[in-house]
Scaffold this motif. Sequence first.
Motif, short mmCIF file in Angstrom:
data_model
loop_
_atom_site.label_atom_id
_atom_site.label_comp_id
_atom_site.label_asym_id
_atom_site.label_seq_id
_atom_site.Cartn_x
_atom_site.Cartn_y
_atom_site.Cartn_z
N LEU A 3 0.83 -1.19 0.00
CA LEU A 3 0.00 0.00 0.00
C LEU A 3 0.87 1.25 0.00
O LEU A 3 1.90 1.31 0.69
CB LEU A 3 -0.91 0.02 1.22
N ASP A 7 -2.76 5.42 -0.77
CA ASP A 7 -3.73 4.38 -0.38
C ASP A 7 -4.14 4.56 1.08
O ASP A 7 -5.33 4.48 1.41
CB ASP A 7 -3.13 2.98 -0.57
N ILE A 103 -7.36 -0.11 -4.65
CA ILE A 103 -7.35 -0.72 -3.33
C ILE A 103 -8.15 -2.02 -3.33
O ILE A 103 -7.86 -2.95 -2.57
CB ILE A 103 -7.91 0.26 -2.27
N LYS A 106 -5.79 -4.66 -3.93
CA LYS A 106 -4.65 -4.75 -3.02
C LYS A 106 -5.02 -5.35 -1.66
O LYS A 106 -4.16 -5.87 -0.96
CB LYS A 106 -4.04 -3.35 -2.79
#
Length: 289
Positions: A3, A7, A103, A106
């Motif tokens: 991240l 983020d 995101i 992720k």
Amino acid sequence: MELTKSDYKKIHQFQKDEITECRIYEKLSKRVKDENNKQVLSDIADDEKKHYDFWEDVSGKKISPNYFKVYLFYFISVVFGLVFGIKLLEKGEEQAQDVYGDITNKIEGVKEIISDEYDHESKLIAMIDDDRLNYVGSVVLGLNDALVELTGTLAGLTFALRNTNLIAISGLITGIAASFSMAASEYLAKKSDGDEDALKSSLYTGLAYIVTVTLLVLPYLLISQYFISLIVTLAVAVLVIVFFNFYIAIAKDLSFKKRFLEMFAISMGVAVFSFLVGYLVRIFFGVDI
């Protein structure tokens, strides 16, 4: 996938949004008396808290709610109705989904949160019973009739009388008499259909009519120039149309543009026609005040 600082900045905002909405629903659930609505609001608050806890686990940081937003939406929900306040809040939440971006790929579990926001909470909101929305039809009747009749009447009187005091008095007398007539008609119509809430429906119709009449006549009581008063009255009529259709669009999930253009065209069309009638009446009958 690692991240980035960007983020984490987004995640902190997600946390703030979730905990803020959690506090809004908690506050509303404590206020409402209807047990069904209380339970639904409590369930949505629990959902929002779970989402906040998820993001807190990711960021490792505690975030405080936006208390201004908490009290703002609490106020909106109290004044304009529970469903309107909640759906307005959820509209903002839907727009916020767009910033999830990468995101979702992720962090495991983000897609489930998005699905929960759209699916579970939407179903819960649909279960809320808002008394005000049950009488929207009656409000529409009173407000729409007042807009059409009074904008037309005031436009006609403006050119026929050219005196703000006389126009205001004539408009108020016409409007108040029409509001009682409309409320009575609504009561009789609902009563003949066997509606047990006929009286309440008629009150909503009459109240919507009187409020609209007051707003439309007010410029003639405050401004001495009759033509400027008419312009301001028409502007007020447009604002009323905008506000009401925005309210209906949010609360009932309807098209704002279509309903606004329809009501605008009818109200302004009648006003222009009545203005011409007033002009012709003044010429042919030689009215000079």
